[in-house]
Design a protein around this motif. Structure first.
Motif, PDB file in Angstrom:
ATOM      1  N   GLU A  11     -69.209  67.124  51.120  1.00  0.00           N
ATOM      2  CA  GLU A  11     -69.840  65.860  50.426  1.00  0.00           C
ATOM      3  C   GLU A  11     -69.242  64.705  50.938  1.00  0.00           C
ATOM      4  N   SER A  12     -69.824  63.536  50.713  1.00  0.00           N
ATOM      5  CA  SER A  12     -69.226  62.173  51.109  1.00  0.00           C
ATOM      6  C   SER A  12     -68.956  61.417  50.015  1.00  0.00           C
ATOM      7  N   LEU A  13     -67.879  60.435  50.268  1.00  0.00           N
ATOM      8  CA  LEU A  13     -67.440  59.420  49.411  1.00  0.00           C
ATOM      9  C   LEU A  13     -68.456  58.469  49.656  1.00  0.00           C
ATOM     10  N   PRO A  14     -68.919  57.404  48.399  1.00  0.00           N
ATOM     11  CA  PRO A  14     -69.968  56.561  48.566  1.00  0.00           C
ATOM     12  C   PRO A  14     -69.297  55.432  50.052  1.00  0.00           C
ATOM     13  N   GLU A  15     -70.407  55.251  50.730  1.00  0.00           N
ATOM     14  CA  GLU A  15     -70.044  54.160  52.015  1.00  0.00           C
ATOM     15  C   GLU A  15     -69.594  52.855  51.513  1.00  0.00           C
ATOM     16  N   VAL A  16     -68.897  52.020  52.147  1.00  0.00           N
ATOM     17  CA  VAL A  16     -68.335  50.746  51.768  1.00  0.00           C
ATOM     18  C   VAL A  16     -68.932  50.115  53.180  1.00  0.00           C
ATOM     19  N   GLN A  17     -69.504  49.015  52.650  1.00  0.00           N
ATOM     20  CA  GLN A  17     -70.192  48.084  53.702  1.00  0.00           C
ATOM     21  C   GLN A  17     -69.496  46.839  53.640  1.00  0.00           C
ATOM     22  N   LEU A  18     -68.551  46.467  54.792  1.00  0.00           N
ATOM     23  CA  LEU A  18     -67.835  45.182  54.466  1.00  0.00           C
ATOM     24  C   LEU A  18     -68.783  44.110  55.032  1.00  0.00           C
ATOM     25  N   SER A  19     -68.446  42.902  54.659  1.00  0.00           N
ATOM     26  CA  SER A  19     -69.058  41.653  54.798  1.00  0.00           C
ATOM     27  C   SER A  19     -68.946  41.413  56.587  1.00  0.00           C
ATOM     28  N   PRO A  20     -69.770  40.717  56.845  1.00  0.00           N
ATOM     29  CA  PRO A  20     -69.768  40.362  58.585  1.00  0.00           C
ATOM     30  C   PRO A  20     -68.429  39.889  58.695  1.00  0.00           C
ATOM     31  N   VAL A  21     -67.840  40.194  59.888  1.00  0.00           N
ATOM     32  CA  VAL A  21     -66.357  39.740  60.349  1.00  0.00           C
ATOM     33  C   VAL A  21     -66.655  38.317  60.666  1.00  0.00           C
ATOM     34  N   SER A  22     -65.871  37.683  59.892  1.00  0.00           N
ATOM     35  CA  SER A  22     -65.614  36.078  60.303  1.00  0.00           C
ATOM     36  C   SER A  22     -64.372  35.762  61.058  1.00  0.00           C
ATOM     37  N   ARG A  23     -64.385  34.832  61.374  1.00  0.00           N
ATOM     38  CA  ARG A  23     -63.179  33.972  62.181  1.00  0.00           C
ATOM     39  C   ARG A  23     -62.011  34.118  61.178  1.00  0.00           C
ATOM     40  N   MET A  24     -62.371  33.758  59.977  1.00  0.00           N
ATOM     41  CA  MET A  24     -61.397  33.395  59.084  1.00  0.00           C
ATOM     42  C   MET A  24     -60.625  34.774  58.695  1.00  0.00           C
ATOM     43  N   ASP A  25     -61.430  35.845  58.470  1.00  0.00           N
ATOM     44  CA  ASP A  25     -60.918  37.173  58.347  1.00  0.00           C
ATOM     45  C   ASP A  25     -59.742  37.457  59.282  1.00  0.00           C
ATOM     46  N   LEU A  26     -59.817  37.151  60.525  1.00  0.00           N
ATOM     47  CA  LEU A  26     -59.252  37.523  61.636  1.00  0.00           C
ATOM     48  C   LEU A  26     -57.829  36.557  61.728  1.00  0.00           C
ATOM     49  N   ILE A  27     -58.082  35.219  61.378  1.00  0.00           N
ATOM     50  CA  ILE A  27     -57.222  34.147  61.351  1.00  0.00           C
ATOM     51  C   ILE A  27     -56.140  34.715  60.020  1.00  0.00           C
ATOM     52  N   LYS A  28     -56.581  34.957  58.995  1.00  0.00           N
ATOM     53  CA  LYS A  28     -55.644  35.479  57.963  1.00  0.00           C
ATOM     54  C   LYS A  28     -55.080  36.945  58.237  1.00  0.00           C
ATOM     55  N   TYR A  29     -55.881  37.899  58.992  1.00  0.00           N
ATOM     56  CA  TYR A  29     -55.223  39.039  59.415  1.00  0.00           C
ATOM     57  C   TYR A  29     -54.121  38.678  60.394  1.00  0.00           C
ATOM     58  N   SER A  30     -54.316  37.957  61.342  1.00  0.00           N
ATOM     59  CA  SER A  30     -53.367  37.677  62.192  1.00  0.00           C
ATOM     60  C   SER A  30     -52.045  37.097  61.572  1.00  0.00           C
ATOM     61  N   GLY A  31     -52.120  36.312  60.454  1.00  0.00           N
ATOM     62  CA  GLY A  31     -51.056  35.767  59.720  1.00  0.00           C
ATOM     63  C   GLY A  31     -50.415  36.985  58.990  1.00  0.00           C
ATOM     64  N   GLY A  63     -57.151  49.319  58.443  1.00  0.00           N
ATOM     65  CA  GLY A  63     -56.850  48.898  57.052  1.00  0.00           C
ATOM     66  C   GLY A  63     -57.763  48.961  56.175  1.00  0.00           C
ATOM     67  N   ASN A  64     -58.968  48.454  56.418  1.00  0.00           N
ATOM     68  CA  ASN A  64     -60.210  48.467  55.641  1.00  0.00           C
ATOM     69  C   ASN A  64     -60.412  49.821  55.253  1.00  0.00           C
ATOM     70  N   LEU A  65     -60.198  50.872  55.797  1.00  0.00           N
ATOM     71  CA  LEU A  65     -60.465  52.325  55.459  1.00  0.00           C
ATOM     72  C   LEU A  65     -60.142  52.695  54.124  1.00  0.00           C
ATOM     73  N   ALA A  66     -58.915  52.119  53.776  1.00  0.00           N
ATOM     74  CA  ALA A  66     -58.520  52.401  52.390  1.00  0.00           C
ATOM     75  C   ALA A  66     -59.528  51.961  51.153  1.00  0.00           C
ATOM     76  N   LYS A  67     -60.334  51.176  51.515  1.00  0.00           N
ATOM     77  CA  LYS A  67     -61.506  50.536  50.534  1.00  0.00           C
ATOM     78  C   LYS A  67     -62.364  51.857  50.173  1.00  0.00           C
ATOM     79  N   LEU A  68     -62.309  52.763  51.042  1.00  0.00           N
ATOM     80  CA  LEU A  68     -62.953  53.941  50.820  1.00  0.00           C
ATOM     81  C   LEU A  68     -62.383  54.569  49.512  1.00  0.00           C
ATOM     82  N   PHE A  69     -61.119  54.738  49.347  1.00  0.00           N
ATOM     83  CA  PHE A  69     -60.266  55.335  48.315  1.00  0.00           C
ATOM     84  C   PHE A  69     -59.853  54.506  47.043  1.00  0.00           C
ATOM     85  N   THR A  70     -60.269  53.214  47.097  1.00  0.00           N
ATOM     86  CA  THR A  70     -59.645  52.429  46.031  1.00  0.00           C
ATOM     87  C   THR A  70     -60.122  52.700  44.693  1.00  0.00           C
TER      88      THR A  70
END
Length: 133
Positions: A11-31, A63-70
């Motif tokens: 059996e599967s856990l409920p899928e998690v769909q992330l918001s479209p990847v944004s430049r701001m996501d990546l800038i924040k992750y860089s920091g 890192g976003n994979l953890a959202k499956l288990f939150t």
């Protein structure tokens, strides 16, 4: 599925769909990560590196994979994981996270996990070992 205890092998856990990847996501992750490689934030630098555009950090996707288990953190924790990066994630990609229970032994649950983009292409796959209290 209200608890992981009720989950059966296959059996599967409920899928998690992330918001479209944004430049701001990546800038924040860089920091947050300290990974300031410009291929993740600057279009011209990504193109100089032979990429069609900036790409997400592989660890951002992982890192976003953890959202499956939150929603199960009161039941236990991710004890271990093993991940293989399979493809690049670009700006505006919509990533869906998936987990299937592969093995269940007492307090240890082993999940096959993956992340796929909006075309259904796998960008990450691996295993998560979840320890239940």
């Amino acid at each position: 599925m209200s608890t992981l205890t009720q989950l059966q092998v296959g059996e599967s856990l409920p899928e998690v769909q992330l918001s479209p990847v944004s430049r701001m996501d990546l800038i924040k992750y860089s920091g947050a990560s300290g990974d300031f490689n410009p291929i993740h934030t600057i279009d011209d630098e990504a193109k100089k590196a032979g990429l069609p555009g900036i790409i997400a950090h592989g660890m951002w996707t992982m890192g976003n994979l953890a959202k499956l288990f939150t929603s199960y953190y009161e039941e236990g924790f991710i004890q271990d994981y093993s991940i293989r990066f399979k493809g690049m994630v670009f700006l505006n990609d919509v990533i869906t996270l998936k987990a299937i229970l592969k093995e269940k032994q007492e307090q240890i649950l082993k999940f096959a996990v993956q992340a796929v983009n909006q075309q259904g292409n796998e960008v990450l796959k691996g295993e998560v070992v979840y320890y239940q209290y």
